[in-house]
Design an enzyme around this catalytic site. Structure first.
Site, short mmCIF file in Angstrom:
data_model
loop_
_atom_site.label_atom_id
_atom_site.label_comp_id
_atom_site.label_asym_id
_atom_site.label_seq_id
_atom_site.Cartn_x
_atom_site.Cartn_y
_atom_site.Cartn_z
N MET A 112 -53.68 -5.47 -6.47
CA MET A 112 -53.86 -4.87 -7.79
C MET A 112 -52.55 -4.82 -8.57
O MET A 112 -52.56 -4.78 -9.80
CB MET A 112 -54.40 -3.44 -7.66
CG MET A 112 -55.88 -3.42 -7.34
SD MET A 112 -56.54 -1.75 -7.41
CE MET A 112 -56.37 -1.40 -9.16
N GLU A 129 -49.48 2.70 20.07
CA GLU A 129 -50.30 3.84 20.52
C GLU A 129 -51.72 3.38 20.86
O GLU A 129 -52.69 4.11 20.68
CB GLU A 129 -50.40 4.91 19.42
CG GLU A 129 -49.06 5.40 18.96
CD GLU A 129 -48.63 6.66 19.65
OE1 GLU A 129 -49.32 7.06 20.61
OE2 GLU A 129 -47.61 7.21 19.24
P1 TGC Z 1 -58.08 5.21 33.13
O1 TGC Z 1 -58.51 5.01 34.57
O2 TGC Z 1 -59.09 5.16 32.06
O3 TGC Z 1 -57.31 6.61 33.02
C1 TGC Z 1 -56.31 7.02 33.94
C2 TGC Z 1 -56.29 8.55 33.93
O4 TGC Z 1 -55.91 9.02 32.64
C3 TGC Z 1 -56.95 9.84 32.06
N1 TGC Z 1 -57.01 9.53 30.62
C4 TGC Z 1 -56.47 10.33 29.68
N2 TGC Z 1 -55.89 11.53 29.76
C5 TGC Z 1 -55.45 12.09 28.61
N3 TGC Z 1 -55.56 11.49 27.42
C6 TGC Z 1 -56.11 10.27 27.29
N4 TGC Z 1 -56.18 9.66 26.09
C7 TGC Z 1 -56.61 9.64 28.44
N5 TGC Z 1 -57.22 8.43 28.70
C8 TGC Z 1 -57.45 8.39 30.02
C9 TGC Z 1 -58.20 9.44 32.80
O5 TGC Z 1 -59.16 10.47 32.78
C10 TGC Z 1 -57.65 9.19 34.19
O6 TGC Z 1 -57.41 10.45 34.80
P2 TGC Z 1 -57.55 10.64 36.40
O7 TGC Z 1 -57.37 12.11 36.61
O8 TGC Z 1 -58.93 10.13 36.73
O9 TGC Z 1 -56.48 9.80 37.01
O10 TGC Z 1 -56.88 4.19 32.87
P3 TGC Z 1 -56.89 2.61 32.66
O11 TGC Z 1 -55.77 2.05 33.45
O12 TGC Z 1 -58.27 2.06 32.90
O13 TGC Z 1 -56.50 2.44 31.12
C11 TGC Z 1 -57.32 2.87 30.10
C12 TGC Z 1 -56.72 2.45 28.71
C13 TGC Z 1 -56.78 0.95 28.54
C14 TGC Z 1 -57.58 3.12 27.69
C15 TGC Z 1 -55.26 2.95 28.63
O14 TGC Z 1 -54.44 2.27 29.49
C16 TGC Z 1 -54.70 2.80 27.23
O15 TGC Z 1 -54.89 3.69 26.40
N6 TGC Z 1 -53.97 1.70 26.93
C17 TGC Z 1 -53.23 1.55 25.68
C18 TGC Z 1 -51.75 1.72 25.95
C19 TGC Z 1 -51.07 2.44 24.85
O16 TGC Z 1 -51.65 3.12 24.03
N7 TGC Z 1 -49.76 2.36 24.85
C20 TGC Z 1 -48.97 3.09 23.90
C21 TGC Z 1 -47.50 3.06 24.27
S1 TGC Z 1 -46.56 4.29 23.45
C22 TGC Z 1 -46.46 3.82 21.87
O17 TGC Z 1 -47.03 2.89 21.44
C23 TGC Z 1 -45.63 4.67 21.01
S2 TGC Z 1 -45.44 4.14 19.39
C24 TGC Z 1 -44.88 5.58 18.76
C25 TGC Z 1 -44.48 5.56 17.36
O18 TGC Z 1 -43.50 4.86 17.03
O19 TGC Z 1 -45.11 6.29 16.57
P1 FAD Z 2 -51.05 -6.79 24.54
O1 FAD Z 2 -51.49 -5.67 25.42
O2 FAD Z 2 -50.48 -8.00 25.17
O3 FAD Z 2 -52.26 -7.21 23.61
C1 FAD Z 2 -52.37 -8.47 22.96
C2 FAD Z 2 -53.75 -8.60 22.35
O4 FAD Z 2 -54.74 -8.57 23.38
C3 FAD Z 2 -54.10 -7.42 21.42
O5 FAD Z 2 -54.83 -7.88 20.32
C4 FAD Z 2 -54.97 -6.52 22.29
O6 FAD Z 2 -55.88 -5.74 21.53
C5 FAD Z 2 -55.70 -7.58 23.13
N1 FAD Z 2 -56.19 -7.02 24.41
C6 FAD Z 2 -55.45 -6.48 25.41
N2 FAD Z 2 -56.26 -6.06 26.41
C7 FAD Z 2 -57.52 -6.32 26.03
C8 FAD Z 2 -58.81 -6.10 26.61
N3 FAD Z 2 -58.95 -5.49 27.79
N4 FAD Z 2 -59.89 -6.51 25.92
C9 FAD Z 2 -59.78 -7.09 24.70
N5 FAD Z 2 -58.60 -7.33 24.09
C10 FAD Z 2 -57.49 -6.93 24.75
N6 FAD Z 2 -44.43 1.53 23.38
C11 FAD Z 2 -43.85 2.58 24.02
O7 FAD Z 2 -44.03 2.79 25.21
N7 FAD Z 2 -43.02 3.42 23.33
C12 FAD Z 2 -42.75 3.26 22.02
O8 FAD Z 2 -42.01 4.07 21.44
C13 FAD Z 2 -43.34 2.15 21.33
N8 FAD Z 2 -43.02 1.90 20.03
C14 FAD Z 2 -43.48 0.76 19.43
C15 FAD Z 2 -43.00 0.42 18.16
C16 FAD Z 2 -43.42 -0.76 17.56
C17 FAD Z 2 -42.87 -1.14 16.23
C18 FAD Z 2 -44.36 -1.60 18.21
C19 FAD Z 2 -44.84 -2.87 17.56
C20 FAD Z 2 -44.82 -1.26 19.46
C21 FAD Z 2 -44.38 -0.09 20.09
N9 FAD Z 2 -44.77 0.24 21.40
C22 FAD Z 2 -44.20 1.30 22.06
C23 FAD Z 2 -45.61 -0.69 22.15
C24 FAD Z 2 -47.08 -0.68 21.78
O9 FAD Z 2 -47.71 0.47 22.27
C25 FAD Z 2 -47.71 -1.95 22.33
O10 FAD Z 2 -47.24 -3.03 21.53
C26 FAD Z 2 -49.22 -1.91 22.32
O11 FAD Z 2 -49.71 -0.94 23.23
C27 FAD Z 2 -49.85 -3.27 22.68
O12 FAD Z 2 -49.23 -3.86 23.78
P2 FAD Z 2 -48.73 -5.39 23.70
O13 FAD Z 2 -47.86 -5.51 22.50
O14 FAD Z 2 -48.14 -5.73 25.01
O15 FAD Z 2 -50.02 -6.23 23.44
#
Ligand code: TGC
Ligand code: FAD
Length: 394
Positions: free
Chosen positions: A347, A373
């Site tokens: 826009m 996240e």
């Molecule tokens: P899963 O077997 O499902 O779970 C393991 C255990 O964790 C519990 N749980 C949770 N608890 C609290 N909050 C949640 N949101 C939870 N989700 C699951 C679950 O009940 C279980 O507990 P227990 O007692 O049975 O052991 O685990 P999984 O390995 O199958 O993974 C599930 C999945 C794929 C959803 C999880 O790994 C996931 O969320 N993956 C995404 C990774 C992610 O979000 N990474 C973020 C990194 S940090 C970041 O990006 C910071 S950026 C910050 C910024 O700059 O703002």
């Molecule tokens: P991947 O996991 O390799 O994913 C690649 C693609 O595959 C994605 O499209 C995803 O959706 C897809 N995919 C993966 N698994 C599946 C599935 N099972 N089924 C279908 N599709 C799937 N992490 C921290 O710990 N701390 C931080 O402070 C933090 N800060 C960040 C800041 C920035 C600017 C960025 C870009 C990332 C940051 N992260 C941090 C990491 C962030 O959480 C990861 O980038 C994110 O969780 C995805 O992981 P990956 O980049 O390895 O992508």
């Protein structure tokens, strides 16, 4: 670079302000005023230079946006989740990177120390993090384990009164400037534990990640651990397993659900203002149906999302919000914000690609917000599993 005056006015099409208390409005207005005064005038320049405005850390501490839900005895704000959400909305209205700094410090560093730490750890770290004297970061993601953190390779080995930490974390917000890192690592039984690593520990380095086109005003880096000796007293004693870091992510994802909405509101407000001022074919472009369609759809999506995050905030306050509800809101806010930023940029025509307006910066930032996240796909799969009972991750 010429920076326009920040004339932001919040869209409130359904009088949702009536759902907010006096305290909520006070908190929101204080953060809005801060963003207008301290963030809007400088942020474009920092983003263009890909530089983190480190001076904002102390300012954000003084403003009270670090750990707003942590009790006041530890330096937190003792506020509710709606106040926390409104703070994130207003910060991200300024820039996603500014909100990121606050999310990481509050939800990913202070929260785990508060929820999983012992009294000595809480007393040592929380007040200094709340005030902005110390900056923290959160190490979960690794080069080969992003969406699937349970496969992490970073590990700790018992060595008497300390542990030896080895491994590497990647994409870590704030890492190049952080004084401490909350790191998630596997112990010798393969169980995930949280450990506080301090800058200066031998073998611990934090290389900066360069070349980002998104979140350019936020510092991102790695955490590298080469036989780092960490005292056992730095281990968070009260949680074991992936639920530790995922519990922190629930708090941060909630904040992003409000935050991304702030970026969307800024894009909408900018596009609306521009549509009334920009004349083409002898009329303001806002008088053309095609532009009205874009604006009407933007405000509709913003209003729906405002209702969703407000309700989620109520559930958070009552301790009833589920991880799947949080995922839905994070995903929805990121999706509508990304779409709104793109439509707003169009826009503004050619002006939309310049730093004179905030929309292109928001649009690029939101590519990180929709990825970190938990990616957009991961949050969809969390919803899918909740409603069908089938796990489609593996
Ligand atoms: P899963 O077997 O499902 O779970 C393991 C255990 O964790 C519990 N749980 C949770 N608890 C609290 N909050 C949640 N949101 C939870 N989700 C699951 C679950 O009940 C279980 O507990 P227990 O007692 O049975 O052991 O685990 P999984 O390995 O199958 O993974 C599930 C999945 C794929 C959803 C999880 O790994 C996931 O969320 N993956 C995404 C990774 C992610 O979000 N990474 C973020 C990194 S940090 C970041 O990006 C910071 S950026 C910050 C910024 O700059 O703002
Ligand atoms: P991947 O996991 O390799 O994913 C690649 C693609 O595959 C994605 O499209 C995803 O959706 C897809 N995919 C993966 N698994 C599946 C599935 N099972 N089924 C279908 N599709 C799937 N992490 C921290 O710990 N701390 C931080 O402070 C933090 N800060 C960040 C800041 C920035 C600017 C960025 C870009 C990332 C940051 N992260 C941090 C990491 C962030 O959480 C990861 O980038 C994110 O969780 C995805 O992981 P990956 O980049 O390895 O992508």
């Amino acid at each position: 670079m010429a920076v326009r005056a920040d004339l932001f006015e919040s869209p409130d099409h359904y009088q949702l302000d009536e759902l907010l208390s006096e305290e909520h409005l006070m908190v929101r207005n204080a953060v809005r005023d801060y963003v207008k005064k301290e963030i809007s005038p400088i942020i474009e320049d920092y983003a263009q230079r890909a530089e983190f405005p480190i001076q904002i850390v102390k300012q954000l501490g003084d403003l009270g946006v670090f750990g707003p839900t942590v009790p006041t005895e530890y330096g937190g704000g003792g506020l509710d989740y709606i106040s926390y959400g409104l703070m994130m909305q207003e910060l991200e209205r300024g820039d996603s990177g500014v909100r990121s700094t606050a999310s990481v410090q509050g939800s990913l560093v202070m929260f785990p120390i508060y929820a999983y730490g012992n009294e000595a750890q809480k007393k040592k770290y929380l007040p200094k993090l709340a005030s902005g004297e110390w900056l923290g970061c959160f190490g979960l993601t690794e080069p080969d384990h992003g969406s699937n953190p349970s496969g992490m390779l970073t590990n700790i080995k018992d060595a008497g009164d300390h542990v030896i930490l080895n491994g590497a974390k990647m994409w870590i917000s704030n890492s190049p400037f952080a004084d401490i890192a909350v790191v998630w690592a596997k112990n010798e039984e393969g169980k995930i534990q949280g450990i506080i690593v301090e800058r200066g520990m031998e073998g611990f380095t934090t290389p900066t990640t360069h070349g980002k086109w998104s979140l350019r005003a936020s510092a991102t880096g790695e955490l590298v651990f080469d036989n780092v000796k960490v005292p056992k007293e730095n281990i968070l004693p009260n949680v074991i397993g992936l639920k530790g870091p995922l519990g922190c992510l629930s708090k941060a994802r909630y904040g992003i659900a409000w935050g991304a909405l702030g970026a969307a509101m800024d894009c909408y407000d900018t596009a609306l203002r521009y549509s009334k001022e920009r004349i083409q074919f002898d009329k303001p472009i806002g008088a053309f149906q095609l532009q009205q369609k874009k604006l009407a759809e933007m405000v509709t999506e913003i209003t729906k999302a405002q209702l969703m995050v407000w309700r989620l905030g109520v559930l958070m306050n009552e301790g009833r919000a589920t991880p799947a509800q949080i995922s839905m809101a994070k995903r929805n806010s990121c999706e509508i914000a990304t779409n709104i930023a793109r439509a707003a940029r169009q826009m503004l025509g050619g002006m939309g690609i310049t730093g004179e307006y905030s929309v292109m910066r928001h649009m690029m930032n939101l590519e990180s917000v929709i990825t970190y996240e938990g990616t957009h796909d991961i949050h969809l799969l969390i919803t899918g599993m909740e409603i069908t009972g089938f796990n489609a991750f593996k």
